[in-house]
Each structure stands twice: as C-alpha cells, then as structure tokens.
Design an enzyme around this catalytic site. Structure first.
Site, mmCIF file in Angstrom:
data_model
loop_
_atom_site.group_PDB
_atom_site.id
_atom_site.type_symbol
_atom_site.label_atom_id
_atom_site.label_comp_id
_atom_site.label_asym_id
_atom_site.label_seq_id
_atom_site.Cartn_x
_atom_site.Cartn_y
_atom_site.Cartn_z
ATOM 1 N N GLY A 1 0.077 -34.245 -12.349
ATOM 2 C CA GLY A 1 0.190 -34.279 -13.800
ATOM 3 C C GLY A 1 1.048 -35.429 -14.263
ATOM 4 C CG ASN A 2 0.598 -37.174 -17.801
ATOM 5 O OD1 ASN A 2 1.087 -36.864 -18.881
ATOM 6 N ND2 ASN A 2 -0.704 -37.105 -17.570
ATOM 7 N NE ARG A 3 8.864 -38.139 -15.709
ATOM 8 C CZ ARG A 3 9.558 -37.230 -14.996
ATOM 9 N NH1 ARG A 3 9.820 -36.046 -15.508
ATOM 10 N NH2 ARG A 3 9.981 -37.533 -13.791
ATOM 11 C CB SER A 4 1.794 -36.406 -21.927
ATOM 12 O OG SER A 4 1.404 -36.128 -23.249
#
Ligand code: CTP
Ligand code: CA
Length: 222
Positions: free
Chosen positions: A33-36
C-alpha cells in the site's frame, strides 16, 4: 457559511472522483500500500456535492463525509480501473485524487506466506494507468504528489495523461504531509499557465480547484 449560501454552480453535473491509496494483495493477510489518507479526494467530493454536483466517489477508504454521494469501495488498482470505467459513462468530469499503485505482486499467494525461508523475493508487475486508459469527453483533473522537481514532473504528467488541470503537490513541504488536513498546491493548466495556492485546508484547496474547473465545463454543450 450556511448551506443555503453556497453557490450551486455544479448543479446538473456528474463528477467522478477517486481517492485513497490502492492496496495490492500479496497473500490473504498482506498487501502493498501507500501513505495516502484519502482526505484530499473526500474534500473534493464534499465540495462538489455541496456545489450541487452528483458525485460518484470511488474510494479505498471510508471517511465520515460521504452523505449525498454514491460511494464505491475498491481495494486494488484493477478494481479502481473497473469502477472508473463504469462510472465515467455520462459523467462531466473525472478527478483522480487516488494514489494508485504503479506495481502489483505478479502472483497472489493463496495461503499466508510463512517466515520459514531466509529471504523472500517479490516479483512485481505494472498496473494499468487509469488516466491513460480511460478516454472520453469529460474534464480531466489529475494530482501529482512529488518529492522533487515538482513542476517539471507535473507538467509531464499533464501532457502524457491529457489533463485539463494537474494539481502539483510537494509532499515534503510543511503542512502537506500524508494525513494532513491542510495542503499547499500549484495548479498547472493545459495552456501552460500556473497558479500557486497558499497553504489552506484541503476543503479550501478543493473549492479552489472546482472554481478553476467550472469555466472549463461551461463551453461544452451537454
Ligand atoms: N494515476 C492513474 N493510474 C495509475 C497511476 C496514477 O490514473 N495507475 C493517476 C493518479 O491518480 C494521479 C496521476 O495519475 O492523478 C498522477 O499520478 P502519479 O503517481 O503522480 O504519476 P505516475 O504517472 O504514476 O508517475 P510516477 O508515479 O512514476 O511519478
Ligand atoms: Ca505513480
């Protein structure tokens, strides 16, 4: 101000907005995933709704501000692509605020990966670029979250993705981090002109973007 004072300059428009970071599964319990946080896209959606638009929000996250919108929950880039393709039919704008994974695991393990081995090599393959894939005669707005060469990178994406506006966002700047309630962006338009906005709440940034989008809608007879 009160809801009654708000301008309804998007009445009759249908706007598709994506938000949040996609999650690409590795096995039944893990993902890349990512930090958005999804806050910027939710702010865009709430602003568009309050200005009278029919909002179709495609999101990887649930946030409180979702009354009066059609919300489709997705996880992966592929699911988001499918939802966008369905939603843009008859839409007046596509606003891609989501942080879409560029790579996904080449295969998803059907059982939980065990820690027994000394190392683990992950093989990744590219996802489909949603803005690259989804064509149509609607206003197209993208976001570029960058850590360096903000304007150059954003201008390249504006061209490559055939956008009307790209929202360039230096994620290393103060008050602009992931999960923040504020943002400081530069808007770059198709004709090449640029506008630096001050540090504002994400909702104010959203309204500023919609203010600039309204005149792009106007000349198109629908
Ligand atoms: N985007 C998309 N589909 C993808 C990846 C990105 O539609 N598979 C959209 C994003 O939602 C955003 C815009 O393209 O509106 C720019 O995303 P960004 O990640 O900054 O650009 P990329 O083209 O993926 O380039 P890179 O990550 O290498 O900088
Ligand atoms: Ca990317």
């Amino acid at each position: 101000g009160s809801v009654l004072n708000k301008k309804k300059d998007l009445a009759g428009k249908t706007i598709v907005i994506t938000t949040g970071g996609t999650r690409e599964p590795l096995d039944p319990v893990r993902f890349i995933g990512n930090r958005s946080s999804g806050k910027m896209g939710y702010a865009m959606a709430a602003a568009a709704r309050d200005r009278g638009a029919m909002v179709r929000l495609i999101s990887t996250v649930d946030l409180p501000e979702s009354a009066g919108m059609e919300v489709t929950r997705v996880q992966t880039a592929a699911e988001m692509l499918g939802a966008v393709k369905n939603s843009v039919k008859g839409a007046d704008a596509l606003i891609m605020a989501a942080a879409v994974a560029d790579f996904k695991p080449s295969k998803v393990a059907s059982e939980k990966i065990k820690k027994a081995s000394a190392s683990l090599d992950l093989k990744l393959e590219p996802t489909t670029d949603i803005l690259g894939e989804v064509k149509g005669k609607f206003v197209r707005i993208g976001f570029a979250a960058e850590t360096s060469e903000l304007i150059d990178n954003a201008e390249r994406k504006l061209d490559a993705k055939n956008l009307d506006i790209i929202v360039a966002n230096d994620v290393t700047a103060p008050g602009c981090g992931f999960g923040s309630d504020t943002n400081k962006v530069t808007l770059i338009f198709r004709d090449g002109h640029m506008e630096d906005l001050p540090l504002m709440s994400k909702r104010e940034v959203a309204d500023a973007i919609l203010d600039r989008a309204v005149p792009i809608f106007a000349p198109m007879a629908r």
